[in-house]
Design an enzyme around this catalytic site. Structure first.
Site, PDB file in Angstrom:
ATOM      1  N   ASN A  57     -16.280  34.598   1.326  1.00 17.95           N
ATOM      2  CA  ASN A  57     -15.905  34.967   2.703  1.00 17.95           C
ATOM      3  C   ASN A  57     -17.084  35.403   3.568  1.00 17.95           C
ATOM      4  OD1 ASN A  57     -12.610  36.351   1.856  1.00 17.95           O
ATOM      5  ND2 ASN A  57     -13.176  34.301   2.549  1.00 17.95           N
ATOM      6  N   ARG A 111     -18.038  33.280   6.652  1.00 16.65           N
ATOM      7  CA  ARG A 111     -17.237  33.229   7.887  1.00 16.65           C
ATOM      8  C   ARG A 111     -18.075  33.734   9.078  1.00 16.65           C
ATOM      9  NH1 ARG A 111     -10.994  34.286   6.747  1.00 16.65           N
ATOM     10  NH2 ARG A 111     -10.827  32.834   5.026  1.00 16.65           N
ATOM     11  N   ASP A 139      -3.058  35.066   2.050  1.00 14.08           N
ATOM     12  CA  ASP A 139      -3.631  34.018   2.887  1.00 14.08           C
ATOM     13  C   ASP A 139      -2.806  33.818   4.164  1.00 14.08           C
ATOM     14  OD1 ASP A 139      -5.384  32.043   3.593  1.00 14.08           O
ATOM     15  OD2 ASP A 139      -4.539  30.518   2.274  1.00 14.08           O
ATOM     16  N   SER A 181     -13.370  37.620  -0.524  1.00 11.15           N
ATOM     17  CA  SER A 181     -13.958  36.872  -1.638  1.00 11.15           C
ATOM     18  C   SER A 181     -15.468  36.765  -1.472  1.00 11.15           C
ATOM     19  CB  SER A 181     -13.354  35.467  -1.712  1.00 11.15           C
ATOM     20  OG  SER A 181     -13.962  34.633  -0.744  1.00 11.15           O
ATOM     21  N   ARG A 216      -3.618  26.415  -4.679  1.00 10.37           N
ATOM     22  CA  ARG A 216      -4.872  26.550  -5.432  1.00 10.37           C
ATOM     23  C   ARG A 216      -5.117  28.012  -5.762  1.00 10.37           C
ATOM     24  NH1 ARG A 216      -6.762  24.170  -0.374  1.00 10.37           N
ATOM     25  NH2 ARG A 216      -7.198  25.870   1.066  1.00 10.37           N
TER      26      ARG A 216
HETATM   27  C1  FPP Z   1      -7.045  35.392   4.240  1.00 11.16           C
HETATM   28  O1  FPP Z   1      -6.507  34.834   5.419  1.00 11.16           O
HETATM   29  C2  FPP Z   1      -7.296  36.815   4.367  1.00 11.16           C
HETATM   30  C3  FPP Z   1      -8.509  37.449   4.209  1.00 11.16           C
HETATM   31  C4  FPP Z   1      -9.733  36.730   3.853  1.00 11.16           C
HETATM   32  C5  FPP Z   1      -8.674  38.892   4.434  1.00 11.16           C
HETATM   33  C6  FPP Z   1      -7.627  39.781   3.846  1.00 11.16           C
HETATM   34  C7  FPP Z   1      -7.696  41.091   4.527  1.00 11.16           C
HETATM   35  C8  FPP Z   1      -6.623  41.807   4.921  1.00 11.16           C
HETATM   36  C9  FPP Z   1      -5.228  41.448   4.617  1.00 11.16           C
HETATM   37  C10 FPP Z   1      -6.790  43.028   5.739  1.00 11.16           C
HETATM   38  C11 FPP Z   1      -7.430  44.217   5.126  1.00 11.16           C
HETATM   39  C12 FPP Z   1      -6.838  44.646   3.873  1.00 11.16           C
HETATM   40  C13 FPP Z   1      -6.999  45.884   3.377  1.00 11.16           C
HETATM   41  C14 FPP Z   1      -6.533  46.172   2.012  1.00 11.16           C
HETATM   42  C15 FPP Z   1      -7.584  46.963   4.162  1.00 11.16           C
HETATM   43  P1  FPP Z   1      -7.351  33.743   6.180  1.00 11.16           P
HETATM   44  O2  FPP Z   1      -8.198  34.422   7.192  1.00 11.16           O
HETATM   45  O3  FPP Z   1      -8.100  32.887   5.206  1.00 11.16           O
HETATM   46  O4  FPP Z   1      -6.213  32.907   6.875  1.00 11.16           O
HETATM   47  P2  FPP Z   1      -6.280  31.364   7.298  1.00 11.16           P
HETATM   48  O5  FPP Z   1      -6.400  30.559   6.042  1.00 11.16           O
HETATM   49  O6  FPP Z   1      -4.973  31.145   7.998  1.00 11.16           O
HETATM   50  O7  FPP Z   1      -7.455  31.194   8.216  1.00 11.16           O
END
Ligand code: FPP
Length: 251
Positions: free
Chosen positions: A75, A78, A27, A72, A201
């Site tokens: 997601n 978004r 996160d 998820s 959480r």
């Molecule tokens: C959560 O941060 C992150 C995600 C929903 C995406 C995770 C994806 C990656 C790390 C990149 C791709 C990975 C691979 C394995 C190719 P957030 O966007 O919810 O952060 P925030 O809460 O600060 O907005």
């Protein structure tokens, strides 16, 4: 060649108490980008770089399975641009990383409702899964279009179908049957769950599997998470007494 045990010792870890399975809620990509006036996608791209660091560290220390919460089932809500960017990133990463997965002996598996993903994402992930099938150093499980409740719903539907066909009696449904019908029956439950960016959480992640998992939360945002942070998390895990409902004296 240095063995995982030697690398663990060099990092100050007990090689006999390395968590077998580590799950991570990655996160904070959005916040990392916002702090720098960048697009949210720039945060995910930097987050991908952390994924590479952590996979390498996990292999180094002899972790057997690593599950990463990549996208998820919620997601999809978004902004379209961000969703499309993450999908592109996953497809590109799958194509780019195949060689390294092979070199490291990492088997890629994916959990979630894959049929709902864009076709090129499905294809590139399927290609890596097929090509890395025989690798046995570590399993990298990407949770993509994954939801913990959905996983349980899907398992219940499978089990109900077996009952309807007369292949399973309702009274024979137990923990083992449920675990066998989850997306990743081949993996042990996670020993440790790491969450970055400070939220306390579980966000619909591995709801069944984390019943006795040790949780470790850091304020660091995922793009800032380092190999040393990963070592710190494992080191903290190694100090814990896992009781599984027993008393401290019993274990
Ligand atoms: C959560 O941060 C992150 C995600 C929903 C995406 C995770 C994806 C990656 C790390 C990149 C791709 C990975 C691979 C394995 C190719 P957030 O966007 O919810 O952060 P925030 O809460 O600060 O907005």
């Amino acid at each position: 060649m240095t063995t995982p045990a030697e690398k663990a010792i060099a990092a100050g870890l007990d090689p006999n108490r390395i968590p077998k399975h580590i799950a991570i809620i990655m996160d904070g990509n959005g916040r990392w980008a916002k702090e720098r006036g960048l697009s949210r996608l720039a945060g995910h791209i930097q987050g991908y770089s952390t994924v590479r660091t952590v996979v390498e560290a996990a292999v180094d220390f002899g972790v057997q399975a690593l599950t990463l919460y990549t996208f998820s089932s919620e997601n999809w809500n978004r902004p379209k641009e961000e969703v499309e960017g993450i999908m592109r990133l996953i497809a590109e990463a799958a194509r780019k990383e195949l060689d390294d997965l092979m070199k490291q002996g990492v088997r890629l598996i994916v959990s979630g409702r894959l049929s709902e993903l864009p076709e090129d994402v499905q294809d590139s992930l399927a290609c890596d899964m097929e090509r890395t099938r025989q690798n046995s150093v570590m399993t990298l499980n990407l949770a993509v279009n994954y939801g913990g409740r959905r996983e349980i719903v899907d398992a219940v539907q499978n089990i109900a179908a077996l009952v309807a066909k007369g292949e399973l009696a309702p009274e024979d449904i137990d923990d083992k049957v449920i675990a066998e019908n989850l997306y990743t029956p081949q993996l042990p439950d996670p020993d440790m769950l790491i969450r970055t960016a400070g939220e306390l959480r579980v966000s619909n992640f591995l709801l069944w599997q984390i019943a006795y998992t040790e949780i470790w939360v850091t304020q660091d945002l995922w793009p800032d998470f380092t190999r040393d942070d990963f070592i710190r998390a494992i080191s903290d895990y190694q100090k814990r007494i896992r009781k599984f409902g027993k008393t401290a004296d019993q274990v």
